[in-house]
Design an enzyme around this catalytic site. Structure first.
Site, short mmCIF file in Angstrom:
data_model
loop_
_atom_site.label_atom_id
_atom_site.label_comp_id
_atom_site.label_asym_id
_atom_site.label_seq_id
_atom_site.Cartn_x
_atom_site.Cartn_y
_atom_site.Cartn_z
N ILE A 327 127.73 72.75 -27.60
CA ILE A 327 127.44 74.18 -27.64
C ILE A 327 127.73 74.80 -26.28
O ILE A 327 127.70 74.11 -25.25
CB ILE A 327 125.98 74.46 -28.08
CG1 ILE A 327 124.98 73.64 -27.27
CG2 ILE A 327 125.82 74.19 -29.57
CD1 ILE A 327 123.54 73.88 -27.69
N GLU A 328 128.02 76.10 -26.28
CA GLU A 328 128.52 76.74 -25.08
C GLU A 328 127.52 76.75 -23.93
O GLU A 328 127.91 76.81 -22.76
CB GLU A 328 128.96 78.17 -25.40
CG GLU A 328 127.86 79.09 -25.86
CD GLU A 328 128.40 80.40 -26.42
OE1 GLU A 328 128.14 81.44 -25.80
OE2 GLU A 328 129.07 80.38 -27.46
#
Length: 526
Positions: A327-328
């Site tokens: 995830i970012e």
């Protein structure tokens, strides 16, 4: 001289006209106490004035962490550059920052999160700016919207197209902050920062470097203050030589509505059986079908929405660990969390600084991305970033544009239209009432992802709904699978607001998707 001070005293370090970078992702790592102190100073003194703030990911939310709304005051805030913005329910009062944006009281820009981190990195190295192809042919492109969120921003463009070495690029000037506001778990007396209770580092080091190298000030909020030398060197993620002020905030939340969960910070490993599985409904059917697109051994990015349930499908099917989720915000591996904890993972294998994660994403180094859609148009372009009628319902693009720019495989997921009522009976979809809002349309409200560019780059793009599966082909959007019990003409083609093609080899979606029991999912080797 001590670096420790109150939030109000730290606010005094922010001068009029300053550019202020804030490290946050909704409630995760949000330096809320310092932002509150800054807002209180303005209320009392009318200063500082005319600030520009930079938020690679949203600061605060609508669910208990006020964040940027502490400083969303006319006169205090005049320009805001955000990868995303606080968002929430349609019927709720819009956040103050959204009220300022729509009232043209602040120049507001939605710049992809990874590009904002790039702009800060270039400022830290005193380089002029960022040349990138991320965002071309989307709302980021100055030929379309140029990241501007309102007329005030359109009057002062932030990005331009330029030629370099015979190619077209987007150019963003570097952004040198006068002040960086970051957050950690522990600060020692010298300002060395460790993040042991945090669920991510985000871009704390990059912001601190950008401010320090340009003569600015770094303010660090921390849960606790320790004696100098008491943090192990390997645990220090921002050294004290970069930190000017420490604000102790013992009641800071780990993330939105979460006081502290050691599995989020990697201090405890949760039993895999403790993760709740999704209830059986059409959303779960969609997540199951998305899971069928995966292969064993892949590294897979995941976004908010229906696709966020796919890791739970793998847990339920006994396949946890078959793919590595990313995830970012920076977590690699583990199980990405839902609801208020989105942006965090439990049982993560590693935490990578967000700027490094975005470098990986922008270059398409991973195998697949699972994302959601609000609208899809006839060209296969996707809107996730704007609902003009209810702006605060969406957070903006965040890292979506960075992630999709060169991703080799993208699976978008969502309901075929909005407002339909349906059920699943005896392994078949039953539509009780049709939705009133089409999501497959001639033209999307905003281009967050360009279908035309995807075809030119040879990207593999699939759209999964509860009714059908659609592929982006050279001929257009093509229905390749239909849910059992539905008629492709009546329930799909007639319900779309743009023409769809139907494959000559149209298949029925796997019946196991529509059975409440385990579907017996198998992932072939990559």
């Amino acid at each position: 001289m001590t670096k420790q001070m109150t939030a109000r005293d730290a606010a005094n370090l922010v001068p009029d006209g300053a550019t202020v970078a804030v490290n946050s992702s909704s409630g995760l790592c949000c330096p809320d106490a310092v932002l509150r102190g800054l807002g209180e100073r303005f209320d009392d003194e009318g200063a500082p004035r005319d600030l520009t703030t930079i938020h690679p990911i949203a600061a605060g939310d609508m669910f208990g962490t006020k964040g940027v709304d502490h400083i969303a005051k006319p006169g205090l805030l005049t320009r805001i550059i955000g990868g995303s913005y606080p968002s929430g329910p349609s019927k709720a009062e819009p956040p103050l920052v959204w009220q300022m944006i729509t009232a043209e009281q602040v120049r507001a820009y939605n710049v992809p999160s990874g590009i904002i981190f790039d702009m800060l990195r270039e400022a830290a190295a005193k380089r002029p700016g960022v040349l990138t192809k991320v965002g071309m042919d989307t709302f980021v492109d100055p030929d379309i919207e140029g990241c501007a969120m309102n007329d005030a921003a359109r009057a002062e463009p932030i990005v331009k197209r330029m030629e370099f070495e015979g190619e077209d690029w987007l150019y963003f000037k570097s952004m040198a902050p006068n002040v960086a506001i970051i957050r950690a778990t522990t600060a020692d007396e010298k300002g060395n920062l460790s993040f042991e209770h945090e669920g991510a580092y985000l871009g704390a080091m990059e912001m601190a470097l950008a401010a320090r190298n340009n003569g600015g000030v770094v303010i660090a909020q921390a849960k606790r203050v320790a004696a100098a030398g008491s943090i192990r060197p390997h645990d220090v993620h921002v050294p004290g030589i970069l930190v000017d002020a420490i604000v102790e905030a013992p009641d800071q939340l780990q993330t939105t509505a979460t006081e502290y969960d050691p599995a989020i910070s990697g201090e405890l490993t949760r039993p895999i059986e403790s993760f709740r599985t999704a209830e059986f409904n059409v959303g779960k059917v969609i997540a199951r079908r998305v899971a069928m697109e995966l292969k064993d051994g892949w590294a897979v990015n995941i976004g908010f929405g229906i696709s966020a349930n796919v890791p739970r499908i793998l847990v339920e099917e006994g396949l946890h660990g078959s793919v590595t989720w990313m995830i970012e915000q920076g977590a690699v591996g583990g199980v990405p969390l839902l609801d208020f904890k989105f942006g965090c993972s439990a049982n993560a294998e590693a935490f990578v600084p967000s700027p490094h994660q975005f470098c990986y994403f922008q270059a398409g180094g991973f195998d697949a991305s699972l994302l959601s859609f609000l609208e899809v148009d006839k060209n296969g372009s996707v809107n996730v970033s704007r609902l003009s009628a209810i702006p605060h319902r969406t957070a903006g693009a965040g890292g979506f544009v960075d992630i999709t720019a060169r991703a080799r495989k993208i699976v978008f997921s969502g309901n075929f239209n909005a407002g339909a009522k349906m059920t699943i009976e005896n392994g078949q979809v039953k539509i009780l009432q049709e939705g009133k809002v089409a999501k497959f349309v001639d033209e999307v409200d905003q281009i967050s992802f360009s279908g035309k560019r995807a075809k030119a780059q040879g990207q593999d793009v699939t759209y999964v709904t509860e009714r059908c599966v659609i592929k982006l082909t050279d001929q257009g959007l093509m229905v390749t699978e239909i849910a059992p019990g539905l008629d492709v003409q009546r329930d799909v083609l007639d319900q779309a607001a743009t023409p769809l093609l139907v494959s000559d080899d149209l298949k029925t979606m796997d019946p196991a998707l529509f059975d409440p029991v385990l579907m017996g999912l198998n992932l072939s080797a990559a």
